[in-house]
Design an enzyme around this catalytic site. Structure first.
Site, short mmCIF file in Angstrom:
data_model
loop_
_atom_site.label_atom_id
_atom_site.label_comp_id
_atom_site.label_asym_id
_atom_site.label_seq_id
_atom_site.Cartn_x
_atom_site.Cartn_y
_atom_site.Cartn_z
N ALA A 131 36.38 49.35 118.13
CA ALA A 131 37.54 50.24 118.14
C ALA A 131 38.13 50.32 119.54
O ALA A 131 37.66 49.66 120.47
CB ALA A 131 37.15 51.62 117.64
N ILE A 133 38.06 52.72 121.68
CA ILE A 133 37.24 53.43 122.66
C ILE A 133 35.83 52.85 122.75
O ILE A 133 35.24 52.82 123.83
CB ILE A 133 37.19 54.93 122.32
N ALA A 134 35.30 52.39 121.65
CA ALA A 134 33.90 51.97 121.64
C ALA A 134 33.69 50.87 120.60
O ALA A 134 34.58 50.56 119.81
CB ALA A 134 33.00 53.16 121.34
N GLN A 135 32.49 50.29 120.62
CA GLN A 135 32.09 49.41 119.54
C GLN A 135 30.66 49.76 119.12
O GLN A 135 29.90 50.34 119.89
CB GLN A 135 32.24 47.94 119.91
N LYS A 150 26.60 53.39 119.15
CA LYS A 150 28.01 53.36 119.54
C LYS A 150 28.09 53.39 121.07
O LYS A 150 27.53 54.30 121.70
CB LYS A 150 28.74 54.57 118.94
N ASP A 285 39.44 62.49 110.92
CA ASP A 285 39.72 61.05 110.89
C ASP A 285 39.09 60.43 109.64
O ASP A 285 38.39 59.42 109.71
CB ASP A 285 39.16 60.39 112.16
#
Length: 510
Positions: A131, A133-135, A150, A285
């Protein structure tokens, strides 16, 4: 402080990208767009090949991670960006190319502050999700548990800081362009975006949100929140229980596995209502990529970076508004808007009720395939300008989530009627929270708190007004006007010197 030239250059660069995707067309055509902004949009698209159909989500993805998050925020503002843009921006679900594993492994080790071999027996190098912001990587802990890890993307904090700085500057310029722009409060929208992003960049906050949501959802056993592995979580690394289910976006796989799709849809709607109305803390979300079906027709949620919170007073108003729209009591819905201050008092309640009826009545009793909450919100936004309604930032996330939940629910069951699904829950909550028993209980609690606070009140009064001491009360003194003119101290010294000698004069000078 970043100079206006740098901000302008960034905006021009982003504007060119937006123009190439046709994302500035709506700004140019909207009659409410301030003239200076319309001119800037035209300049940005000079020489660009503009597609016939705007691709808003693609444009924000092309700009970068911070723009993706901004696009998701703007998806809550159809009044600001338009209905077509809002619908398209809902496609933004953070799917980005992954960072090489060697870089992520080092970020994971630095974030945890320990050798990874002491925490995990295995970490899959291929991420299960990447994503803005992070993976996320699948892993097995040293004690044999399946977990999802994460990891914050390296450098993402600096990128977001630069982008938000320019967003704030641009919003301030926009508010200065027109009264209509100020009514829509773009600066407040960017400020909310900044706060949401700061929370999302801190994985300890996300872990705490997941933990809090799990506690609040004990009354909904069919909605599952994965457990947090606190020993393997820090501000930059989050480790949670692995969820082994089928994404709600994979309708064919759900049918093949024998899931009851209408029941899943009802579970999702009820879970959202429980979070938003009963608890005042909701997952903001809930798109299809963050929701999984588990055996027993249960639903599990992941990704708790964006959470919404509503205080009890706003939740009571929300429940009454929903109940009024469900039952067609538009007069009461209008009264609530005035009581909450959403509509300025100089307007007429009856006129606002009529405007609400024009929005709600055509949709009552229809299945979602023929009407939707999204359509209702679009209708409500269309009358905000007529009644000088100022944007309510605390409801923006809720509105976005309602539209998102509706989309997922109708993907599972196209014939679901959200009004009928929501009515029993909303009705019971209103009876429990606003009925005579609840009113009596609230009054008893308030009176008890008042009585319990009396001793402390008496002590504060005594401290403010202490008992008289040994000195007798002073007699009242005559009020004498004090004349403040040049040299008055020396005149007073001379008078005292003549009357009482030099000693008194020195005392005054001292």
């Amino acid at each position: 402080m970043t100079s206006p030239i740098v901000h302008s250059w960034r905006l021009l660069s982003w504007g060119r990208t937006l123009a190439r995707h046709g994302a500035l067309t709506g700004i140019e055509r909207d009659p409410n767009t301030p003239a200076p902004l319309r001119r800037l949009a035209r300049i940005a698209r000079l020489g660009a090949r503009v597609p016939a159909q705007p691709r808003y989500a693609d444009a924000f993805q092309a700009i970068g991670p911070a723009a993706i998050k901004l696009g998701q925020t703007l998806a809550t503002r159809p009044d600001l960006v338009g209905e077509d843009a809002t619908r398209d921006l809902l496609r933004l679900q953070d799917q980005l190319p992954s960072v090489p594993y060697e870089i992520i492994r080092e970020a994971m080790r630095a974030g945890l502050g320990r050798d990874l071999d002491t925490l995990f027996s295995r970490i899959e190098e291929t991420p299960v999700g990447a994503a803005s912001i992070a993976q996320v990587h699948r892993a097995v802990t040293t004690d044999g548990r399946q977990v999802a890890v994460k990891v914050l993307r390296p450098g993402v904090e600096e990128e977001f800081t630069r982008a938000i700085d320019t967003y704030q500057w641009a919003a301030a310029q926009l508010e200065g362009m027109s009264i209509e722009a100020r009514r829509l409060r773009p600066r407040l929208t960017i400020e909310n975006f900044r706060r949401w992003t700061l929370r999302e960049l801190n994985f300890r906050r996300e872990a705490a949100s997941a933990s809090e949501l799990a506690e609040s959802m004990t009354a909904e056993p069919d909605f599952v929140v994965p457990a947090v592995d606190w020993a393997r979580s820090t501000a930059k690394v989050l480790t949670i229980e692995w969820i082994d289910g089928i994404k709600l976006s994979d309708r064919a796989a759900l049918i093949a596995a024998g899931y009851d799709l209408p029941k899943l849809a009802q579970t999702l709607v009820r879970a959202f209502l429980r979070q938003a109305i009963a608890e005042g803390f909701f997952h903001a979300d809930m798109h299809q990529g963050n929701l999984f079906a588990l055996p027993g027709n249960k639903i599990a949620a992941i990704d708790f970076g964006i959470m919404g919170r509503i205080d009890r007073r706003a939740r009571v108003w929300l429940a009454e508004i929903l109940y009024g729209l469900i039952t067609g009591n538009y007069k009461r819905v209008a009264e609530i808007h005035f009581e909450a201050g959403y509509v300025p008092s100089h307007h007429n309640v009856a006129e606002f009720a009529t405007a609400l009826r024009a929005v709600g009545e055509p949709m009552r009793g229809l299945p979602v395939k023929d009407m939707s909450i999204g359509m209702m919100l679009d209708g409500l936004f269309s009358i905000t300008r007529d009644f000088d309604m100022v944007t309510q930032p605390h409801l923006l996330l809720l509105q976005k989530t309602m539209v998102m939940v509706e989309g997922v629910a109708t993907g599972l069951d196209p014939d679901i009627n959200l009004w009928h699904t929501a009515a029993p829950f909303v009705t019971e909550w209103i009876r429990t929270e606003l009925g005579p028993e609840a009113a009596l209980a609230d009054r008893l609690i308030l009176d008890f708190k008042t009585l319990a606070g009396l001793p402390d009140l008496v002590r504060r009064i005594e401290a403010r007004y202490p008992a008289p001491g040994g000195e007798p009360p002073a007699p009242p003194l005559k009020e004498i006007e004090v004349v403040r003119i040049g040299g008055w101290r020396y005149a007073l010294v001379a008078a005292l010197s003549a009357a009482a000698g030099v000693g008194a004069a020195l005392a005054v000078l001292h």
